[in-house]
Design an enzyme around this catalytic site. Structure first.
Site, short mmCIF file in Angstrom:
data_model
loop_
_atom_site.label_atom_id
_atom_site.label_comp_id
_atom_site.label_asym_id
_atom_site.label_seq_id
_atom_site.Cartn_x
_atom_site.Cartn_y
_atom_site.Cartn_z
N CYS A 215 34.78 8.30 -15.70
CA CYS A 215 34.67 10.36 -15.20
C CYS A 215 33.53 10.81 -16.09
CB CYS A 215 35.54 10.63 -15.02
SG CYS A 215 35.57 12.76 -14.66
N CYS A 218 35.13 13.80 -17.68
CA CYS A 218 36.13 13.51 -18.77
C CYS A 218 35.36 12.98 -19.87
CB CYS A 218 37.36 12.35 -18.71
SG CYS A 218 37.76 12.91 -17.51
#
Length: 349
Positions: A215, A218
């Site tokens: 991600c 993230c």
């Protein structure tokens, strides 16, 4: 008919169906003529697989995606490639299969390094490094459910596990990575099997970042979250942790996107507070202060203003910073009283 009697002397004069197999006893006979058709279907399903199968795609389809509920529940025994007591293990497992065999179950025994079971084990966090692992696996309401045996790998031990599972007294197993060693922080890594001990610890507020390694959002949050963790590292009342959601399943936790941030307050672990504000150190620190379980009883200071340690077993104890403020306040009050007394004396004079 004469040829049939020579080839199959056990066949009676009644109509008999024979299933020929290249496994187990080689054949199976069905001579219950006149019974409803569903019994014949059950008979065929009962014998469509060996008593104990190898790892095959045919069996794995029962627990594959796209199914609401499994046609068959798989009883899966995995063993490591270097396991030395394989013959004894197979004997005990076959004994279990003979007792529990039914049209709704399929028994499977496989080396955990064999495909397609290797892929299945990796995707679901099933490990057999030193010892075997026995799992009951099924699809229910579109979700894969696993139940893991914790006892001895004897016919009796595995049979007790199977019985307890049928009675509904076995808890579901959840995917978990291995606990990291060491785990120094300031952002502590939490896995499925350590989640309860760390995150649900009733003496701390725990801020959890659920993330996925792939991600991009993230990865951008990572340095900000670590800076916040360093800022609060000396405070024993709060802990910042992260969970890789691709490797760990957490019961009763909904994570719909990445990253997801949740505060598990010491005062109420069952209802975590989801953070959806700006992903900055200042905004997240403000959120933690406002939602702290450890606000001072006098509400004059917040938990996170003091870095000094304290006994976390007494969640309502004011911090040392608050105590210092109180002392200063008391000194100020005494000075005021002295001034008043002086003024009264001066007036009397």
């Amino acid at each position: 008919m004469q040829l049939g009697k020579q080839a199959f002397p056990e066949v009676s004069e009644d109509p008999t169906f024979i299933v020929l197999k290249d496994y187990d006893e080689g054949k199976a006979l069905f001579s219950r003529y006149g019974l409803p058709k569903r019994y014949f279907k059950l008979f065929l399903r009962f014998h469509e697989n060996p008593l104990v199968s190898n790892c095959t795609g045919k069996l794995m389809k029962y627990v594959g995606p796209g199914q609401e509920n499994s046609e068959k529940t798989l009883v899966m025994l995995f063993y490591p490639s270097d396991y030395t007591s394989l013959e004894e293990l197979e004997k005990e497992f076959r004994g279990l299969a003979e007792e529990r065999r039914g049209d709704e179950y399929a028994f499977l025994m496989a080396n955990i390094t064999e495909e397609p079971c290797k892929k299945f084990a990796e995707e679901n966090g099933i490990r057999a490094k030193k010892d075997p692992t026995l799992q009951i696996v099924r699809m229910k309401d579109w979700q894969l459910e696993r139940f893991a045996h914790q006892g001895p790998f004897t016919k009796q031990g595995m049979g007790g596990f199977f019985k307890s599972w049928k009675e509904g007294s076995v808890q579901k197993a959840y995917k978990s990575a291995e606990p990291p060693e060491p785990n120094p922080g300031p952002v502590y890594k939490v896995v499925g099997q350590t989640f309860a001990d760390i995150v649900l610890n009733p003496s701390q507020d725990v801020f959890v970042k659920f993330y996925a390694p792939w991600c991009g959002h993230c990865r951008r949050l990572e340095p900000v979250y670590e800076e916040l963790a360093k800022k609060l590292a000396t405070n024993e009342r709060v802990k910042l942790v992260e969970v890789d959601s691709t490797e760990n399943e957490i019961p009763n936790t909904q994570v719909s996107g990445y990253p997801t941030l949740k505060l598990y307050r010491a005062a109420d672990k069952k209802h975590p507070v989801t953070y959806d504000g700006e992903r900055t150190v200042e905004a997240m620190e403000k959120f933690l202060k406002e939602n702290s379980s450890f606000k001072d009883e006098t509400k004059t200071c917040l938990l996170y203003t003091s870095p000094s340690p304290r006994d976390l077993s007494t969640s309502r104890m004011p911090s040392s910073a608050c105590k210092k403020k109180k002392k200063k306040k008391n000194k100020t009050n005494k000075k005021k009283k002295r001034r008043k007394k002086k003024k009264k004396k001066e007036k009397k004079k």
